[in-house]
Design a protein around this motif. Sequence first.
Motif, PDB file in Angstrom:
ATOM      1  N   ASN A  64       0.811  -1.216   0.000  1.00 31.32           N
ATOM      2  CA  ASN A  64       0.000   0.000   0.000  1.00 31.32           C
ATOM      3  C   ASN A  64       0.847   1.269   0.000  1.00 31.32           C
ATOM      4  O   ASN A  64       0.381   2.337  -0.408  1.00 31.32           O
ATOM      5  N   SER A  65       2.077   1.155   0.464  1.00 32.50           N
ATOM      6  CA  SER A  65       2.954   2.329   0.531  1.00 32.50           C
ATOM      7  C   SER A  65       3.742   2.553  -0.756  1.00 32.50           C
ATOM      8  O   SER A  65       4.407   3.585  -0.905  1.00 32.50           O
ATOM      9  N   ALA A  66       3.676   1.610  -1.671  1.00 29.89           N
ATOM     10  CA  ALA A  66       4.559   1.624  -2.844  1.00 29.89           C
ATOM     11  C   ALA A  66       4.473   2.918  -3.642  1.00 29.89           C
ATOM     12  O   ALA A  66       5.501   3.497  -4.026  1.00 29.89           O
ATOM     13  N   GLN A  67       3.265   3.369  -3.911  1.00 24.13           N
ATOM     14  CA  GLN A  67       3.109   4.596  -4.690  1.00 24.13           C
ATOM     15  C   GLN A  67       3.454   5.838  -3.875  1.00 24.13           C
ATOM     16  O   GLN A  67       4.000   6.811  -4.406  1.00 24.13           O
ATOM     17  N   LYS A  68       3.179   5.792  -2.593  1.00 22.26           N
ATOM     18  CA  LYS A  68       3.415   6.949  -1.726  1.00 22.26           C
ATOM     19  C   LYS A  68       4.911   7.269  -1.578  1.00 22.26           C
ATOM     20  O   LYS A  68       5.277   8.425  -1.369  1.00 22.26           O
ATOM     21  N   VAL A  69       5.750   6.239  -1.647  1.00 20.04           N
ATOM     22  CA  VAL A  69       7.182   6.477  -1.415  1.00 20.04           C
ATOM     23  C   VAL A  69       7.928   6.901  -2.680  1.00 20.04           C
ATOM     24  O   VAL A  69       9.090   7.307  -2.592  1.00 20.04           O
ATOM     25  N   ILE A  70       7.277   6.839  -3.827  1.00 21.61           N
ATOM     26  CA  ILE A  70       7.971   7.196  -5.074  1.00 21.61           C
ATOM     27  C   ILE A  70       8.519   8.624  -5.050  1.00 21.61           C
ATOM     28  O   ILE A  70       9.699   8.842  -5.384  1.00 21.61           O
ATOM     29  N   PRO A  71       7.736   9.630  -4.651  1.00 18.78           N
ATOM     30  CA  PRO A  71       8.305  10.983  -4.601  1.00 18.78           C
ATOM     31  C   PRO A  71       9.464  11.102  -3.623  1.00 18.78           C
ATOM     32  O   PRO A  71      10.424  11.847  -3.876  1.00 18.78           O
ATOM     33  N   LEU A  72       9.393  10.375  -2.509  1.00 21.47           N
ATOM     34  CA  LEU A  72      10.488  10.399  -1.534  1.00 21.47           C
ATOM     35  C   LEU A  72      11.748   9.767  -2.117  1.00 21.47           C
ATOM     36  O   LEU A  72      12.864  10.261  -1.923  1.00 21.47           O
ATOM     37  N   ARG A  73      11.558   8.673  -2.854  1.00 23.58           N
ATOM     38  CA  ARG A  73      12.691   8.015  -3.496  1.00 23.58           C
ATOM     39  C   ARG A  73      13.317   8.926  -4.553  1.00 23.58           C
ATOM     40  O   ARG A  73      14.547   9.045  -4.634  1.00 23.58           O
ATOM     41  N   ASP A  74      12.467   9.573  -5.324  1.00 23.05           N
ATOM     42  CA  ASP A  74      12.973  10.481  -6.355  1.00 23.05           C
ATOM     43  C   ASP A  74      13.764  11.637  -5.747  1.00 23.05           C
ATOM     44  O   ASP A  74      14.799  12.055  -6.274  1.00 23.05           O
ATOM     45  N   GLY A  75      13.279  12.141  -4.624  1.00 18.15           N
ATOM     46  CA  GLY A  75      13.969  13.242  -3.961  1.00 18.15           C
ATOM     47  C   GLY A  75      15.328  12.830  -3.437  1.00 18.15           C
ATOM     48  O   GLY A  75      16.321  13.562  -3.596  1.00 18.15           O
ATOM     49  N   ALA A  76      15.392  11.662  -2.824  1.00 15.38           N
ATOM     50  CA  ALA A  76      16.666  11.162  -2.306  1.00 15.38           C
ATOM     51  C   ALA A  76      17.637  10.879  -3.447  1.00 15.38           C
ATOM     52  O   ALA A  76      18.843  11.156  -3.350  1.00 15.38           O
ATOM     53  N   GLN A  77      17.107  10.347  -4.523  1.00 16.78           N
ATOM     54  CA  GLN A  77      17.928  10.062  -5.696  1.00 16.78           C
ATOM     55  C   GLN A  77      18.561  11.350  -6.229  1.00 16.78           C
ATOM     56  O   GLN A  77      19.764  11.386  -6.567  1.00 16.78           O
ATOM     57  N   GLU A  78      17.779  12.417  -6.263  1.00 21.01           N
ATOM     58  CA  GLU A  78      18.280  13.700  -6.764  1.00 21.01           C
ATOM     59  C   GLU A  78      19.356  14.269  -5.848  1.00 21.01           C
ATOM     60  O   GLU A  78      20.402  14.731  -6.318  1.00 21.01           O
ATOM     61  N   VAL A  79      19.116  14.222  -4.539  1.00 20.62           N
ATOM     62  CA  VAL A  79      20.090  14.765  -3.589  1.00 20.62           C
ATOM     63  C   VAL A  79      21.406  13.990  -3.638  1.00 20.62           C
ATOM     64  O   VAL A  79      22.493  14.580  -3.557  1.00 20.62           O
ATOM     65  N   LEU A  80      21.309  12.683  -3.789  1.00 24.44           N
ATOM     66  CA  LEU A  80      22.514  11.845  -3.831  1.00 24.44           C
ATOM     67  C   LEU A  80      23.221  11.889  -5.185  1.00 24.44           C
ATOM     68  O   LEU A  80      24.326  11.370  -5.321  1.00 24.44           O
ATOM     69  N   GLY A  81      22.580  12.477  -6.176  1.00 22.39           N
ATOM     70  CA  GLY A  81      23.179  12.528  -7.495  1.00 22.39           C
ATOM     71  C   GLY A  81      23.160  11.190  -8.205  1.00 22.39           C
ATOM     72  O   GLY A  81      24.034  10.893  -9.025  1.00 22.39           O
ATOM     73  N   ALA A  82      22.147  10.386  -7.913  1.00 24.27           N
ATOM     74  CA  ALA A  82      22.011   9.067  -8.538  1.00 24.27           C
ATOM     75  C   ALA A  82      21.118   9.164  -9.765  1.00 24.27           C
ATOM     76  O   ALA A  82      20.121   9.886  -9.762  1.00 24.27           O
ATOM     77  N   SER A  83      21.463   8.442 -10.807  1.00 28.49           N
ATOM     78  CA  SER A  83      20.668   8.481 -12.036  1.00 28.49           C
ATOM     79  C   SER A  83      19.500   7.505 -12.002  1.00 28.49           C
ATOM     80  O   SER A  83      18.539   7.640 -12.766  1.00 28.49           O
ATOM     81  N   SER A  84      19.572   6.507 -11.117  1.00 26.17           N
ATOM     82  CA  SER A  84      18.501   5.515 -11.023  1.00 26.17           C
ATOM     83  C   SER A  84      18.564   4.841  -9.659  1.00 26.17           C
ATOM     84  O   SER A  84      19.494   5.057  -8.878  1.00 26.17           O
TER      85      SER A  84
END
Length: 206
Positions: A64-84
Amino acid sequence: MYARTTTLQGNPGSVDAGIAHVRDVVLPAVTAMEGCIGMSLLVDRESGRAIATTAWESEAAMTNSAQKVIPLRDGAQEVLGASSSDVDVWELAVAHRDHASPTGACARITWLSGIPSAERAIDVYRMTVLPQLQELPGFCSATLMLNRETGRAVGTLVFENRQQVEATREAARGIREAAGAEMDAMIDDVAEMELAVAHLHVPEMA
């Protein structure tokens, strides 16, 4: 209990910013979600690799949390400089904590695949591996997560500091190789990482 891991290959220069972002932004948001029982973050400052783990009371809560965490994952990915990022889901099969991990704690993570029997792997870890791990100097906690469908597993062993991780390499190698053979599994990778965020409130499952 279930867990989701997100592995990001970031920029080494962005690790501190990534830790702060996970601690201040991601952690409060995730732990406020229904069924979440905590989160941890492992980092390798030299390579920029980071692994975030969230634990859930049930498979339904995790799903149930899968869709909710996508924006959080994207944000962390951006801060860490990760492409995927790579996302995996696991059953939390064994968890034992001797004591809370202090600041500066480090972990050794072992990935296995080709496991023919999840039940046998759990038994081997619980009855053979865990008692040996507990005797290693600086032992804090150990967990085994597995995916029955893919035949993969990951074991995480936390020590009080990096020096103890380094000092136990040979002993751990022997334990790991014997366990892999007994489980009839392949050892795919082993990593040593800093435990940067430690808020996994997983009950004893040893």
